[in-house]
Design a protein around this motif. Structure first.
Motif, PDB file in Angstrom:
ATOM      1  N   VAL A  23       0.845  -1.202   0.000  1.00 37.46           N
ATOM      2  CA  VAL A  23       0.000   0.000   0.000  1.00 37.46           C
ATOM      3  C   VAL A  23       0.875   1.244   0.000  1.00 37.46           C
ATOM      4  O   VAL A  23       0.649   2.191  -0.775  1.00 37.46           O
ATOM      5  CB  VAL A  23      -0.943   0.001   1.218  1.00 37.46           C
ATOM      6  CG1 VAL A  23      -1.715   1.325   1.292  1.00 37.46           C
ATOM      7  CG2 VAL A  23      -1.921  -1.162   1.140  1.00 37.46           C
ATOM      8  N   SER A  24       1.889   1.256   0.864  1.00 39.32           N
ATOM      9  CA  SER A  24       2.809   2.391   0.922  1.00 39.32           C
ATOM     10  C   SER A  24       3.490   2.617  -0.424  1.00 39.32           C
ATOM     11  O   SER A  24       3.581   3.755  -0.912  1.00 39.32           O
ATOM     12  CB  SER A  24       3.873   2.156   2.004  1.00 39.32           C
ATOM     13  OG  SER A  24       4.884   3.144   1.953  1.00 39.32           O
ATOM     14  N   ASP A  25       3.948   1.547  -1.045  1.00 37.39           N
ATOM     15  CA  ASP A  25       4.618   1.673  -2.338  1.00 37.39           C
ATOM     16  C   ASP A  25       3.672   2.193  -3.413  1.00 37.39           C
ATOM     17  O   ASP A  25       4.091   2.903  -4.335  1.00 37.39           O
ATOM     18  CB  ASP A  25       5.192   0.318  -2.759  1.00 37.39           C
ATOM     19  CG  ASP A  25       6.396  -0.100  -1.920  1.00 37.39           C
ATOM     20  OD1 ASP A  25       6.949   0.765  -1.209  1.00 37.39           O
ATOM     21  OD2 ASP A  25       6.772  -1.290  -1.977  1.00 37.39           O
ATOM     22  N   ASP A  26       2.398   1.837  -3.319  1.00 35.94           N
ATOM     23  CA  ASP A  26       1.438   2.337  -4.301  1.00 35.94           C
ATOM     24  C   ASP A  26       1.186   3.830  -4.100  1.00 35.94           C
ATOM     25  O   ASP A  26       1.114   4.591  -5.073  1.00 35.94           O
ATOM     26  CB  ASP A  26       0.120   1.560  -4.192  1.00 35.94           C
ATOM     27  CG  ASP A  26      -0.776   1.773  -5.388  1.00 35.94           C
ATOM     28  OD1 ASP A  26      -0.532   1.146  -6.428  1.00 35.94           O
ATOM     29  OD2 ASP A  26      -1.724   2.594  -5.282  1.00 35.94           O
ATOM     30  N   THR A  71       3.239   5.995  -2.893  1.00 34.55           N
ATOM     31  CA  THR A  71       4.432   6.741  -3.284  1.00 34.55           C
ATOM     32  C   THR A  71       4.877   6.466  -4.715  1.00 34.55           C
ATOM     33  O   THR A  71       5.849   7.051  -5.191  1.00 34.55           O
ATOM     34  CB  THR A  71       5.597   6.421  -2.326  1.00 34.55           C
ATOM     35  OG1 THR A  71       5.842   4.997  -2.319  1.00 34.55           O
ATOM     36  CG2 THR A  71       5.267   6.869  -0.907  1.00 34.55           C
ATOM     37  N   GLY A  72       4.162   5.581  -5.417  1.00 38.48           N
ATOM     38  CA  GLY A  72       4.457   5.314  -6.821  1.00 38.48           C
ATOM     39  C   GLY A  72       5.688   4.472  -7.057  1.00 38.48           C
ATOM     40  O   GLY A  72       6.290   4.529  -8.142  1.00 38.48           O
ATOM     41  N   ARG A  73       6.074   3.635  -6.114  1.00 42.15           N
ATOM     42  CA  ARG A  73       7.309   2.857  -6.251  1.00 42.15           C
ATOM     43  C   ARG A  73       7.145   1.614  -7.122  1.00 42.15           C
ATOM     44  O   ARG A  73       8.068   1.200  -7.807  1.00 42.15           O
ATOM     45  CB  ARG A  73       7.833   2.479  -4.868  1.00 42.15           C
ATOM     46  CG  ARG A  73       8.293   3.684  -4.062  1.00 42.15           C
ATOM     47  CD  ARG A  73       8.983   3.252  -2.778  1.00 42.15           C
ATOM     48  NE  ARG A  73       9.515   4.400  -2.055  1.00 42.15           N
ATOM     49  CZ  ARG A  73      10.270   4.311  -0.962  1.00 42.15           C
ATOM     50  NH1 ARG A  73      10.568   3.120  -0.474  1.00 42.15           N
ATOM     51  NH2 ARG A  73      10.713   5.394  -0.365  1.00 42.15           N
ATOM     52  N   ASN A  74       6.015   0.967  -7.056  1.00 45.94           N
ATOM     53  CA  ASN A  74       5.794  -0.241  -7.852  1.00 45.94           C
ATOM     54  C   ASN A  74       4.300  -0.515  -7.944  1.00 45.94           C
ATOM     55  O   ASN A  74       3.490   0.246  -7.396  1.00 45.94           O
ATOM     56  CB  ASN A  74       6.534  -1.447  -7.253  1.00 45.94           C
ATOM     57  CG  ASN A  74       6.158  -1.696  -5.795  1.00 45.94           C
ATOM     58  OD1 ASN A  74       4.983  -1.851  -5.469  1.00 45.94           O
ATOM     59  ND2 ASN A  74       7.152  -1.725  -4.913  1.00 45.94           N
ATOM     60  N   ASP A  75       3.936  -1.582  -8.645  1.00 47.28           N
ATOM     61  CA  ASP A  75       2.521  -1.917  -8.818  1.00 47.28           C
ATOM     62  C   ASP A  75       2.157  -3.205  -8.089  1.00 47.28           C
ATOM     63  O   ASP A  75       1.239  -3.922  -8.505  1.00 47.28           O
ATOM     64  CB  ASP A  75       2.170  -2.020 -10.301  1.00 47.28           C
ATOM     65  CG  ASP A  75       2.908  -3.154 -11.003  1.00 47.28           C
ATOM     66  OD1 ASP A  75       3.853  -3.735 -10.409  1.00 47.28           O
ATOM     67  OD2 ASP A  75       2.563  -3.451 -12.165  1.00 47.28           O
ATOM     68  N   ASP A  76       2.849  -3.510  -6.988  1.00 42.94           N
ATOM     69  CA  ASP A  76       2.529  -4.728  -6.237  1.00 42.94           C
ATOM     70  C   ASP A  76       1.082  -4.742  -5.760  1.00 42.94           C
ATOM     71  O   ASP A  76       0.412  -5.777  -5.817  1.00 42.94           O
ATOM     72  CB  ASP A  76       3.461  -4.871  -5.022  1.00 42.94           C
ATOM     73  CG  ASP A  76       4.854  -5.316  -5.401  1.00 42.94           C
ATOM     74  OD1 ASP A  76       5.058  -5.776  -6.540  1.00 42.94           O
ATOM     75  OD2 ASP A  76       5.769  -5.195  -4.553  1.00 42.94           O
ATOM     76  N   PHE A  77       0.598  -3.594  -5.275  1.00 44.39           N
ATOM     77  CA  PHE A  77      -0.774  -3.587  -4.770  1.00 44.39           C
ATOM     78  C   PHE A  77      -1.772  -3.814  -5.895  1.00 44.39           C
ATOM     79  O   PHE A  77      -2.788  -4.496  -5.701  1.00 44.39           O
ATOM     80  CB  PHE A  77      -1.083  -2.272  -4.047  1.00 44.39           C
ATOM     81  CG  PHE A  77      -2.406  -2.296  -3.330  1.00 44.39           C
ATOM     82  CD1 PHE A  77      -2.544  -2.937  -2.109  1.00 44.39           C
ATOM     83  CD2 PHE A  77      -3.539  -1.699  -3.876  1.00 44.39           C
ATOM     84  CE1 PHE A  77      -3.766  -3.000  -1.453  1.00 44.39           C
ATOM     85  CE2 PHE A  77      -4.763  -1.749  -3.231  1.00 44.39           C
ATOM     86  CZ  PHE A  77      -4.872  -2.397  -2.011  1.00 44.39           C
ATOM     87  N   LEU A  78      -1.490  -3.275  -7.072  1.00 48.50           N
ATOM     88  CA  LEU A  78      -2.373  -3.487  -8.212  1.00 48.50           C
ATOM     89  C   LEU A  78      -2.518  -4.975  -8.499  1.00 48.50           C
ATOM     90  O   LEU A  78      -3.616  -5.454  -8.832  1.00 48.50           O
ATOM     91  CB  LEU A  78      -1.827  -2.761  -9.441  1.00 48.50           C
ATOM     92  CG  LEU A  78      -2.646  -2.889 -10.733  1.00 48.50           C
ATOM     93  CD1 LEU A  78      -4.035  -2.275 -10.565  1.00 48.50           C
ATOM     94  CD2 LEU A  78      -1.908  -2.232 -11.893  1.00 48.50           C
ATOM     95  N   MET A  79      -1.422  -5.723  -8.358  1.00 48.52           N
ATOM     96  CA  MET A  79      -1.466  -7.176  -8.572  1.00 48.52           C
ATOM     97  C   MET A  79      -2.496  -7.832  -7.663  1.00 48.52           C
ATOM     98  O   MET A  79      -3.162  -8.801  -8.064  1.00 48.52           O
ATOM     99  CB  MET A  79      -0.075  -7.760  -8.293  1.00 48.52           C
ATOM    100  CG  MET A  79       0.000  -9.274  -8.187  1.00 48.52           C
ATOM    101  SD  MET A  79       1.664  -9.891  -7.803  1.00 48.52           S
ATOM    102  CE  MET A  79       1.934  -9.211  -6.155  1.00 48.52           C
ATOM    103  N   LEU A  80      -2.653  -7.294  -6.447  1.00 44.50           N
ATOM    104  CA  LEU A  80      -3.547  -7.907  -5.465  1.00 44.50           C
ATOM    105  C   LEU A  80      -5.014  -7.558  -5.692  1.00 44.50           C
ATOM    106  O   LEU A  80      -5.886  -8.162  -5.069  1.00 44.50           O
ATOM    107  CB  LEU A  80      -3.141  -7.457  -4.059  1.00 44.50           C
ATOM    108  CG  LEU A  80      -1.694  -7.743  -3.641  1.00 44.50           C
ATOM    109  CD1 LEU A  80      -1.404  -7.110  -2.291  1.00 44.50           C
ATOM    110  CD2 LEU A  80      -1.415  -9.241  -3.607  1.00 44.50           C
TER     111      LEU A  80
END
Length: 508
Positions: free
Chosen positions: A454-457, A459-468
């Protein structure tokens, strides 16, 4: 063949010897941009040599309870084992006035604390509000066993629903990455949480060994060689029980003191300038041109960048019609120090899950005690019924432990989804609202990892949360009310299935 709750319901639906640190320790304070004071330092959580018989200082849901064998039933509710085995912890005050920040997080559990800590490490101004106290909910009341997977989705399930590359990425995310993150955070912020490595899943029927082999094979296909299959003879080196036919030994899983982990995350967050307000429940969520506004009884908090719903009871703000989860009750107990060395029961000191319909889960904890959990019910069982059930299970698993006793037991509330996978959502508002719920009783490690996602999403760091967010979830009308009826019916049907085909793994 396996048949789990996900498939069935889809068809049916169409802490050491440093002593006790007093809460009177002076806390450093600072003033934020709104002019309100907040704590900038708190004592590090300390694991005690053993437990202290004390009343709980955590406000908990009225539907659940703590029990201690020496507690006065007419007095205040006793602390559960986790709270009793940790040093005193300061209370955080209520929201003092209207405030503004970058991100507001609703819920002071593992998900909320991890999200808050990672956002604070990224330089954002974050406020966490908690309607009770930090650790009052499932994050301070679970079995403390950390396993790979996304809720009930294991490697084989991922491979049957996703491409190999997608399954490999997701498995790594909720497996090795989740475990390594707990280690990294405890080292980075220098707190102890009784992290131990290794975990076992034991077969209660010879036919269940096929299921364990299938999942081990799927994990290897996904690049995870951490699990191996052993038979009943080698199993004696791990568990001194005669009721199992073999096991999967997972060097990537493990155990943790969940409340110590949570307080460690909060300790790091506060030292990074974060703010937490307890006894502050969200009453509303409003969109405005300049941000999202969370309303409480004590004032408002305007979020410039995001709102995170890190507790399942508030997801209706994001899903206004009805939710995709249903609450259920869980139970855990801890024995007094055993009359025999606990290593005579668990020589390898690994926590255990088994493959029966209503699983047993257990592990050795400090001071030669045994923690034992089991059952999931639609309404809350009484301490007497829970204790009788768990004592019977302990005698079944370890008959050599004559006349076992319990010193602590407690209940908790978790939530389940129909398909068994965690529901992660983010809306399209200019100041987005994130919601994560549906842990299905398997969320200790994944809550921490998803908090980072969630934090990375944000701050725009990666799309890991989008995967979920790509999993389809069935809605459950009247989700907060039908559990006492639906859960017994589902368990009864699955129980019948288990009786007719005992070689199949049927899990609830």
């Amino acid at each position: 063949m396996t048949l789990d709750r996900r498939e069935f319901m889809l068809k049916m639906a169409g802490i050491s010897g440093m002593g006790i640190m007093s809460t009177s320790i002076p806390l450093l304070t600072a003033v934020n941009s709104s002019g309100a004071e907040y704590t900038t330092d708190i004592p590090k959580p300390v694991l005690l040599r053993d437990t202290r018989n004390t009343a709980t200082r955590l406000g908990i849901d009225p539907r659940i309870w703590n029990w201690h064998r020496d507690a006065d039933t007419s007095a205040a509710m006793p602390a559960n084992y986790y709270e009793a085995s940790l040093s005193e912890w300061p209370e955080f005050g209520r929201l003092p006035a209207d405030q503004t920040c970058d991100v507001v997080i609703i819920g002071g559990g593992l998900l909320g604390a991890s999200t808050a800590l990672h956002l604070a490490e990224a330089g954002l101004d974050v406020i966490v509000i908690e309607k009770d106290n930090v650790g009052s909910g499932a994050s301070g009341r679970n079995g403390g066993q950390i396993t790979p997977g996304l809720a009930r989705w294991d490697a084989a399930t991922m491979m049957s629903h996703l491409s190999t590359d997608e399954a490999r990425r997701l498995w790594h995310f909720c497996g090795a990455e989740a475990m390594e993150l707990i280690d990294d955070l405890s080292a980075r912020h220098n707190f102890a949480c009784e992290r131990k490595r290794g975990h076992m899943t034991t077969a209660v029927h010879a036919g269940h060994m096929g299921y364990l082999v299938e999942n081990a094979d799927a994990r290897k296909e996904l690049g995870d060689p951490a699990v191996r299959i052993i038979g009943s003879h080698e199993l004696k080196d791990y568990i001194r029980s005669d009721i199992y036919y073999g096991a999967a030994v997972d060097s990537g899983g493990g155990q943790v003191h969940p409340l110590a982990l949570l307080r460690g995350l909060v300790y790091g967050f506060i030292r990074k300038g974060g703010r937490i307000y307890e006894k502050t429940a969200m009453q509303g969520l409003e969109k405005t041109p300049s941000g999202a506004v969370v309303t409480t009884h004590y004032g408002t908090i305007k979020a410039r960048k995001a709102v995170v719903l890190a507790v399942h009871s508030y997801t209706s703000w994001l899903l206004p019609n009805h939710s995709t989860t249903m609450p259920f009750f869980t139970y855990v107990a801890v024995t007094p120090p055993l009359p025999m060395d606990v290593r005579e029961l668990l020589p390898a000191d690994m926590p255990v899950y088994d493959t029966q319909l209503q699983i047993d889960y257990y592990r050795a904890v400090r001071d030669n005690r045994l923690l034992f959990g089991g059952q999931g019910t639609g309404n809350s069982w009484s301490p007497r019924d829970v204790n009788n059930y768990l004592l019977d299970r302990i005698r079944t698993v370890f008959p050599q432990l004559q006349d076992p006793e319990l010193e602590y037991s407690w209940s908790g509330i978790s939530d389940i989804t129909i398909n068994g996978v965690t529901d992660c959502r983010k809306n399209d508002d200019p100041v987005p609202v994130y919601a994560v719920h549906g842990w299905n009783g398997h969320g200790v490690a994944q809550t921490v990892r998803i908090g980072k996602a969630v934090s990375d999403d944000v701050t725009g760091r990666n799309d890991d949360f989008l995967m979920l967010t790509h999993f389809e979830h069935k809605q459950i009308p009247l989700n907060n009310y039908i559990g006492p009826v639906v859960i017994p019916l589902v368990k009864g049907a699955l129980g019948l299935k288990s009786m007719l085909t005992p070689a199949d793994v049927v899990s609830f």
